[in-house]
Write an enzyme that holds these catalytic residues in place. Sequence first.
Site, short mmCIF file in Angstrom:
data_model
loop_
_atom_site.label_atom_id
_atom_site.label_comp_id
_atom_site.label_asym_id
_atom_site.label_seq_id
_atom_site.Cartn_x
_atom_site.Cartn_y
_atom_site.Cartn_z
N GLN A 1 -21.58 11.64 -10.21
CA GLN A 1 -22.07 12.94 -10.44
C GLN A 1 -23.29 13.17 -9.43
O GLN A 1 -24.00 14.29 -9.36
CB GLN A 1 -22.88 13.14 -11.69
CG GLN A 1 -21.76 13.00 -12.94
CD GLN A 1 -20.55 14.08 -12.93
OE1 GLN A 1 -20.69 15.13 -12.45
NE2 GLN A 1 -19.56 13.75 -13.40
N PRO B 1 -22.22 18.20 -19.70
CA PRO B 1 -20.94 18.42 -20.52
C PRO B 1 -19.63 17.94 -20.24
O PRO B 1 -19.29 17.70 -19.13
CB PRO B 1 -20.72 20.15 -20.43
CG PRO B 1 -21.51 20.16 -19.03
CD PRO B 1 -22.40 19.23 -18.78
N LYS C 1 -4.35 4.28 -15.77
CA LYS C 1 -3.32 4.36 -16.78
C LYS C 1 -2.05 3.66 -15.90
O LYS C 1 -1.34 2.81 -16.92
CB LYS C 1 -2.68 5.72 -17.27
CG LYS C 1 -3.70 6.28 -18.52
CD LYS C 1 -3.28 7.60 -18.86
CE LYS C 1 -4.48 8.15 -19.49
NZ LYS C 1 -4.65 9.85 -19.32
N TRP D 1 -22.96 17.11 -10.78
CA TRP D 1 -23.85 17.51 -11.52
C TRP D 1 -25.12 17.32 -11.29
O TRP D 1 -26.01 18.34 -11.36
CB TRP D 1 -23.50 17.00 -12.97
CG TRP D 1 -24.12 17.84 -14.07
CD1 TRP D 1 -23.96 19.28 -14.19
CD2 TRP D 1 -24.97 17.50 -15.24
NE1 TRP D 1 -24.54 19.86 -15.48
CE2 TRP D 1 -25.29 18.55 -15.92
CE3 TRP D 1 -25.54 16.31 -15.62
CZ2 TRP D 1 -26.11 18.62 -17.18
CZ3 TRP D 1 -26.29 16.28 -16.56
CH2 TRP D 1 -26.49 17.49 -17.34
N ASP E 1 -17.67 21.21 -21.00
CA ASP E 1 -17.24 21.68 -19.74
C ASP E 1 -15.84 22.29 -20.00
O ASP E 1 -15.11 21.48 -20.36
CB ASP E 1 -17.32 20.67 -18.77
CG ASP E 1 -17.42 21.36 -17.00
OD1 ASP E 1 -17.46 22.79 -17.17
OD2 ASP E 1 -17.67 20.48 -16.31
N LYS F 1 -10.10 -1.10 -10.77
CA LYS F 1 -10.57 0.40 -11.54
C LYS F 1 -9.49 0.56 -12.63
O LYS F 1 -8.46 0.19 -12.55
CB LYS F 1 -10.09 1.14 -10.52
CG LYS F 1 -10.68 2.72 -10.89
CD LYS F 1 -10.44 3.75 -9.82
CE LYS F 1 -11.00 5.11 -10.20
NZ LYS F 1 -10.80 5.95 -8.97
N TRP G 1 -18.34 23.42 -10.81
CA TRP G 1 -19.50 22.65 -10.94
C TRP G 1 -21.01 23.55 -11.04
O TRP G 1 -21.76 23.22 -11.33
CB TRP G 1 -19.58 21.74 -9.52
CG TRP G 1 -18.80 20.81 -9.51
CD1 TRP G 1 -17.67 20.46 -9.07
CD2 TRP G 1 -18.68 19.31 -10.61
NE1 TRP G 1 -17.30 19.24 -9.28
CE2 TRP G 1 -17.86 18.63 -10.42
CE3 TRP G 1 -19.95 19.12 -11.48
CZ2 TRP G 1 -17.70 17.46 -11.00
CZ3 TRP G 1 -19.81 17.84 -12.02
CH2 TRP G 1 -18.70 17.07 -11.67
#
Length: 1075
Positions: free
Chosen positions: A587, A47, A627, A591, A86, A624, A551
């Site tokens: 993850q 999610p 913004k 997750w 999520d 990377k 989590w």
Amino acid sequence: MFEEVSPQFTFADREKATLDFWREHHIFQKSMELHKADPPFVFLEGPPFANAPPGVHHVLARIMKDAVCRYKTMTGHYVHRKAGWDTHGLPVEYQVEKQLNITNKAELEAYGVQNFIEKCKENVFQYEQEWRLMTERIGFWVNLDDAYITLSNDYIESVWWVLRQAWDKELLYQGHKVQPYCCRCGTTLATHEVALGYKTVEDPSIYVQFPIKNKENTYLLVWTTTPWTLPSNVAIAVGEDYDYVCVEHEGQNLILAAELLPKMFAEEQPRVTTRYKGHELLGWHYEPLFDFAETAQSGARGTVPHALASASERAYSIVAADFVTLEDGTGLVHIAPAFGQDDYDIGQKYGLPLVQLVAPDGTFVTEVAPWAGEFVKDADSGIIENLAGRGLLLKADEYTHEYPFCWRCDTPLLYYARESWFIRTTAIREQMLQHNQQINWYPEHIKEGRFGNWLENNVDWGLSRERYWGTPLPVWTCNTCGNQHCIGSIAEMKEHGQMAADASVAQGPGTRNVPIPDDIELHRPYVDDVILTCKKCGGTMQRVQDVIDCWFDSGCAHTAQWHYPFENQDMLTQAYPADFISEAIDQTRGWFYSLLATGTLLYDKPAYKNCLCLELIMAADGQKMSKSRGNTVDPWTILNEQGADAMRWYMFTACPPWAQRAFKLEGIDEALKKFMGTLHNVYSFFVMYANIEGSSVQSVTQGPAPHELSLMDKWLLSRLHTTIDTVRTEMESYHLTNASRAIEAFIADLSNWYVRRSRDRFWGAESGPDKRAAYATLYEVLVTAAKLSAPFVPFLADELYRNLVGSLDDEAPVSVHLALYPVADETLKDAQLEADMAFVREVISMGHAARNRSGIKTRQPLSELTIGGLSEGQQATVTYLAELVHAELNVKSISFTKDMNAFAQVTLKPNFKVLGPKYGKNVQAIAKTLATADATSLKAELDATGSLQVGTFTLTPEEIDVQTQHREGFFVEADAQKFVALATEVTHELKLEGLARELVNKIQNLRKTADFNVADRIQLSLTATSLVHEAFEAHQDYILRETLTTEVVESPRENAFSRVESLNGEEATLSVLRV
RNA sequence: GGGCUUAUAGCUCAGACGGUUAGAGCGCGCGCCUGAUAAGCGCGAGGUCUCUGGUUCGACUCCAGAUAAGCCCA
């Protein structure tokens, strides 16, 4: 008839039309219904958070999932695609706090938890619409209308049930966790927040003397930069294998690490009296520096959160720790379990007491009399003075280092032991490791590497968060007897609980309480009002304040998405474990871990079988994306301009999804031109000519008739079916990049070889079996290619399919996504033919090179191409496919020669692969001999005798590599084995033929300039030199046929389209007129 | 500080098992071909396969170390 393919279009616009089609005809739903009875393929959606707009990395994850699910669907599986959201966690709270200008818990509570939670709920779905639009636009088929949402009561209830399972197995327990803590905000901080606030500061650096018990005038020398933690000291750690010394210094005996002696006493080295190994010191006791802990223990309850409950035997003794280093300090490390995770762990290991003399507001408790109420960091100087006054301070300096500050309020953070709830994952570690072995990881190294290591070093899962927006921890504590209970369902809670009329008051089950409503909201603060009756003493139980790690929420997705076990009992057995999950590599500890941990805890089975692990996406500059750097890419600019298919294809083919990718817009343009453009061109070529042919090609749907197929047709079909095999094999092992690259290579062959060499079969040739075979083959290949590429470029594939199939066959599925995936037909595969074709293409490529070198343009026919260095078999292959060589290179004949020397230089080298194992070291000597000898005569010897004598070794032809290089000055091209040579003499006849082809070329260009239609017939007139006229006469049939000329006239009509051209230096005036 | 990953042409990437001319596409320059083109073909320039050691008859490939980049953890 097929729908005309307009040359004016953009893929992005076409995709929107396809989206409309899918929507109108419910193609996604139909694709599910179609396979309802097929074996399930279980996809579990990780999610995402919808509180920020989706970025390119989300697109990556979603299309990988989509391609796999589409592939599985088309290969006959029922793929349930439930979306998920999520919703809980700190990021949401921070966004809302920022919005409300709230900076600490007190302000938050003043604002009202209820209001705050409502704001969180809104915030979570702030960008849901944008996510929906993106998801649909990229063609990710997932059921967003039946999404699981972690904030829903159903979901939370399932998570509670999971926690209850852990509770019943005694895997849920309360302990302490040392966390970075801001005492002003009253909040622990997450790692990434800590990282935000590092500053370079000067802190005290002091060397403190701990008096050893029963050893007069002997001290342990300990270094620390946090004097304020000294009152909470309970042990001193050493490295077991290090060397320690006792030295005599100014009348005192000091113990420290031998290696650090020079650093410690820079000027004059003190005399060493005794030497110890670290382990010899273990168990020694020392006098605590302060007695506040003792006071606190006997003092008033509640002022000291965790005082010296029972001074263990181990308190104030020397222990071993592997984190002791000899880089700084003294090799003796002060241990205060309340203020460092390492310290805490040591405390647990040795059963040390947890002394906590600092209140949550960061001040000393009353028992620390001299500094009570003072902010601990401010007390440092007082503590130093105190120690110095008692002669326990050897040295005090300043120390410059990085220290974390609260990014919000700039208060120095304290590492501080907080009460915390844990899942005892260490108890199921072995099972998790076993389950990990059963998971297929892509890439494979994750299994033993990153993930395996993580599991090996597993520590208990710190589950609780002292926050508001999350799944509340369903543990209630009795105010009277301290009994605790974990609630596992709403029903249970309703049965044993009530809503307190006034939640702020810890009261008994009184008359003013009301029953829990059916629709109770399970979040804080509502659930905080629920009180239970203690089963043990009848007292009032209140919920512990914490919420849980989000989590854990998402980690329960395999179960909670179904509201199991309260609903959908059958779904779990069908859908656990998942066949496939895919998320980014970050993850691993997120997750991927949480799913495995909860799955192991509940069912003792791995939660998923295949895990496609994606790398992060870097910006075009290799940095990377962020913004602040301004190097992010908005997916919408790509989706609007180049389209979803181009973006998808780029992501599939550019590099494997588990490789780090610098995201380049040029890469998307390349995908667009190279693959989609090429496929589209072949498609539009087919449609264009098929429509001109009209009804005669209606039979294409019946497929090509084997006996009518040309070699090219057979080759193309073989390539197609080989490609089908490759794609299926690669897809089965989740190598999407290899699969899509195989398709790309096939499309390149289709366009650049098959169509290129077969054009005249479609255009102009008489109707007949060969033409029918060409159309049928190309049709079959295009339709199959559409199916083959459907999981990757679902828009383009469907557009092709719908026009090609939908126009002719009413019975066929209306969308490619309702079709079945192609299956390779073994009878159509011809590996030999494919290899032969590759070989001949190589020869042709060399012929092109030779022509290039000669400077004679390809339109000029030449008499002969000589090829050397070929085996008998290779010669046969070239002869077999000679037509292609003639056509491509425009030569009249092909001959073979054994005479290398005339055209090429020969060198002989040992076949290292064969001779290496046989002769070992001697290979180099043989190579040297072969290199220095005269290659031509050696080659002659080899040809004559069938073997070659080199020193004492007799070499067979297989043991020698004959290599060739082209001689300068010839129009010859050579590679390591073979060469081609071009006869460059242009006879009068060849010259005429060349001029004829020039004429055709110029007339065609003229037609194009005049904007005639492809099938228009023309009237032609020609005024030129006598040589051109001679060529025209000699090749009139050919010229008229190629240019669709029906009439040749002496002088052009007024309205004819005329132009003066130079044909190989001969002037000619050409005029054309549509008739 | 620890773990994992990556490093091949200007760029994006291929290079099973170690075998002696390291490939493709894009980009650049030149030429060609073309009534499918948002094409294609050919040639050319462009590589100490990050570096240093080692193993081996032989290393882009295996081993060790270093450097750089990235992710996760501390």
